[in-house]
Design a protein around this motif. Structure first.
Motif, mmCIF file in Angstrom:
data_model
loop_
_atom_site.group_PDB
_atom_site.id
_atom_site.type_symbol
_atom_site.label_atom_id
_atom_site.label_comp_id
_atom_site.label_asym_id
_atom_site.label_seq_id
_atom_site.Cartn_x
_atom_site.Cartn_y
_atom_site.Cartn_z
ATOM 1 N N ALA A 158 0.814 -1.218 0.000
ATOM 2 C CA ALA A 158 0.000 0.000 0.000
ATOM 3 C C ALA A 158 0.845 1.265 0.000
ATOM 4 N N PHE A 159 0.345 2.258 -0.706
ATOM 5 C CA PHE A 159 0.920 3.605 -0.701
ATOM 6 C C PHE A 159 0.355 4.374 0.481
ATOM 7 N N HIS A 160 1.240 4.901 1.338
ATOM 8 C CA HIS A 160 0.848 5.766 2.443
ATOM 9 C C HIS A 160 1.345 7.177 2.136
ATOM 10 N N PRO A 161 0.461 8.145 2.014
ATOM 11 C CA PRO A 161 0.894 9.494 1.651
ATOM 12 C C PRO A 161 1.803 10.087 2.718
ATOM 13 N N PRO A 162 2.716 10.968 2.310
ATOM 14 C CA PRO A 162 3.654 11.553 3.273
ATOM 15 C C PRO A 162 3.033 12.562 4.226
ATOM 16 N N ARG A 163 1.789 12.937 4.013
ATOM 17 C CA ARG A 163 1.100 13.823 4.959
ATOM 18 C C ARG A 163 -0.378 13.452 5.002
ATOM 19 N N HIS A 164 -1.053 13.917 6.058
ATOM 20 C CA HIS A 164 -2.474 13.633 6.214
ATOM 21 C C HIS A 164 -3.303 14.617 5.397
ATOM 22 N N PRO A 165 -4.482 14.194 4.956
ATOM 23 C CA PRO A 165 -5.360 15.135 4.246
ATOM 24 C C PRO A 165 -5.917 16.187 5.189
ATOM 25 N N LYS A 166 -6.290 17.304 4.628
ATOM 26 C CA LYS A 166 -6.963 18.339 5.396
ATOM 27 C C LYS A 166 -8.449 18.022 5.487
ATOM 28 N N ARG A 167 -9.093 18.626 6.443
ATOM 29 C CA ARG A 167 -10.530 18.424 6.608
ATOM 30 C C ARG A 167 -11.245 18.828 5.309
ATOM 31 N N GLY A 168 -12.071 17.957 4.833
ATOM 32 C CA GLY A 168 -12.840 18.247 3.624
ATOM 33 C C GLY A 168 -12.180 17.811 2.333
ATOM 34 N N ASP A 169 -10.895 17.373 2.396
ATOM 35 C CA ASP A 169 -10.229 16.892 1.181
ATOM 36 C C ASP A 169 -10.909 15.627 0.673
ATOM 37 N N ASP A 170 -11.067 15.524 -0.632
ATOM 38 C CA ASP A 170 -11.561 14.287 -1.231
ATOM 39 C C ASP A 170 -10.426 13.257 -1.219
ATOM 40 N N PRO A 171 -10.624 12.089 -0.599
ATOM 41 C CA PRO A 171 -9.523 11.129 -0.458
ATOM 42 C C PRO A 171 -8.919 10.706 -1.796
ATOM 43 N N GLN A 172 -9.786 10.436 -2.786
ATOM 44 C CA GLN A 172 -9.266 9.989 -4.087
ATOM 45 C C GLN A 172 -8.407 11.074 -4.731
ATOM 46 N N ALA A 173 -8.908 12.307 -4.723
ATOM 47 C CA ALA A 173 -8.164 13.407 -5.334
ATOM 48 C C ALA A 173 -6.871 13.682 -4.560
ATOM 49 N N PHE A 174 -6.949 13.603 -3.241
ATOM 50 C CA PHE A 174 -5.778 13.832 -2.396
ATOM 51 C C PHE A 174 -4.683 12.811 -2.698
ATOM 52 N N LEU A 175 -5.047 11.530 -2.744
ATOM 53 C CA LEU A 175 -4.073 10.482 -3.006
ATOM 54 C C LEU A 175 -3.511 10.583 -4.416
ATOM 55 N N THR A 176 -4.376 10.856 -5.374
ATOM 56 C CA THR A 176 -3.922 10.984 -6.766
ATOM 57 C C THR A 176 -2.895 12.100 -6.901
ATOM 58 N N ALA A 177 -3.157 13.238 -6.260
ATOM 59 C CA ALA A 177 -2.235 14.373 -6.352
ATOM 60 C C ALA A 177 -0.885 14.043 -5.717
ATOM 61 N N LEU A 178 -0.895 13.343 -4.580
ATOM 62 C CA LEU A 178 0.372 13.044 -3.912
ATOM 63 C C LEU A 178 1.157 11.955 -4.638
ATOM 64 N N ILE A 179 0.469 10.978 -5.219
ATOM 65 C CA ILE A 179 1.182 9.978 -6.029
ATOM 66 C C ILE A 179 1.848 10.656 -7.217
ATOM 67 N N ALA A 180 1.122 11.578 -7.863
ATOM 68 C CA ALA A 180 1.700 12.313 -8.989
ATOM 69 C C ALA A 180 2.929 13.104 -8.546
ATOM 70 N N LYS A 181 2.825 13.772 -7.403
ATOM 71 C CA LYS A 181 3.951 14.569 -6.897
ATOM 72 C C LYS A 181 5.152 13.679 -6.595
ATOM 73 N N GLU A 182 4.908 12.512 -6.011
ATOM 74 C CA GLU A 182 6.004 11.598 -5.695
ATOM 75 C C GLU A 182 6.673 11.073 -6.963
ATOM 76 N N CYS A 183 5.878 10.788 -8.001
ATOM 77 C CA CYS A 183 6.464 10.329 -9.261
ATOM 78 C C CYS A 183 7.384 11.399 -9.849
ATOM 79 N N LEU A 184 6.925 12.639 -9.867
ATOM 80 C CA LEU A 184 7.739 13.721 -10.411
ATOM 81 C C LEU A 184 9.011 13.904 -9.589
ATOM 82 N N ALA A 185 8.908 13.743 -8.276
ATOM 83 C CA ALA A 185 10.088 13.879 -7.417
ATOM 84 C C ALA A 185 11.100 12.768 -7.667
#
Length: 270
Positions: A158-185
């Motif tokens: 499993a992928f565990h994001p490097p930070r927790h989502p903020k209140r109200g964040d959509d989990p799918q969108a939050f995870l997708t954005a962080l996976i994309a950021k990690e790939c670019l990094a």
């Protein structure tokens, strides 16, 4: 005329060891990655002639001289992981290989120490999970599930994001954005990302399985997320294992310190 010396093959960038036995469950993958990390640190300590209270270089342990973890986002230390198989393997990946960049002179020096430390390593002691015999692996093929090259990759652990989502964040969108950021990094092109399974844990922590489709073939390893140095966020070439429809996220993934028995090796793979 003095003959030229024979060419000596350079040591592999990634050190892999095949394990006896069947495929590994995700929880056992994490525990074996932890056991491998501890074993390598102990062997490096002996190689460098350090005492139990002496600090290791951060390259081997991920901690600074004062014992504090290296700063988040800095990955200049080894990655340890297990490939569920079959055949099951454990691997040690230098940071330059995980970040798809040339190694620094400092890393090259540490790699030489690592080669010396791994010489003669034939067994991995993994607590309640038992003792595993290690068979050094030859250099990987282009179809290697962890180190090969391809367009399509899928979660093994499993992928565990490097930070927790903020209140109200959509989990799918939050995870997708962080996976994309990690790939670019990691110097990877931006993939199309599909979240296949998602679990919310303690303190709103998230874990997910994902499929990644890149615009061009990319070479592994692909190791992403908060626990990527200890066996989490491992992606495998998609065509190598079982079809995506059979993938699911367990209700709980064991940690490296879990006391689950070695029979967990017969559990389904993610």
């Amino acid at each position: 005329m003095t003959p030229l010396p024979a060419t000596i093959a350079a040591p592999p960038a990634v050190h892999g060891f095949i394990l006896d036995g069947p495929a590994l469950a995700p929880a056992l993958c994490l525990r074996l990655a932890g056991a491998l990390r501890r074993a390598v640190m102990a062997r490096v300590r002996d190689t460098l002639g350090l005492g139990p209270q002496d600090g290791l270089p951060a390259f081997f342990c991920g901690h600074q001289s004062d014992g504090a973890p290296v700063r988040p986002g800095h990955h200049d230390h080894l990655f340890f992981l297990a490939d569920p198989g079959p055949p099951a393997r454990v691997l040690i990946v230098p940071p330059s290989h995980a970040e798809h960049r040339p190694p620094s002179p400092e890393e090259c020096g540490h790699r030489e120490t690592l080669v010396k430390a791994l010489a003669g390593m034939t067994h991995l002691i993994a607590g309640a999970d038992g003792v595993f015999t290690l068979h050094p692996q030859d250099r990987p093929s282009p179809a290697d599930p962890v180190l090969g090259s391809g367009l399509y990759w899928r979660s093994a652990t499993a992928f565990h994001p490097p930070r927790h989502p903020k209140r109200g964040d959509d989990p799918q969108a939050f995870l997708t954005a962080l996976i994309a950021k990690e790939c670019l990094a990691r110097a990877l092109p931006l993939p199309a990302i599909k979240i296949i399974a998602l679990r919310r844990g303690a303190r709103d922590g998230l874990a997910a399985l994902a499929h990644l489709t890149f615009p061009k073939p990319v070479s592994g390893p692909i190791l992403l997320g908060r626990d990527a140095h200890r066996g989490g966020g491992v992606f495998l070439l998609g065509a190598v294992r079982r079809p995506p429809a059979e993938e699911s996220l367990p209700s709980r993934e064991g940690s490296a310190d879990s006391n689950d028995s070695r029979s967990a090796r017969n559990e389904p793979i993610i």
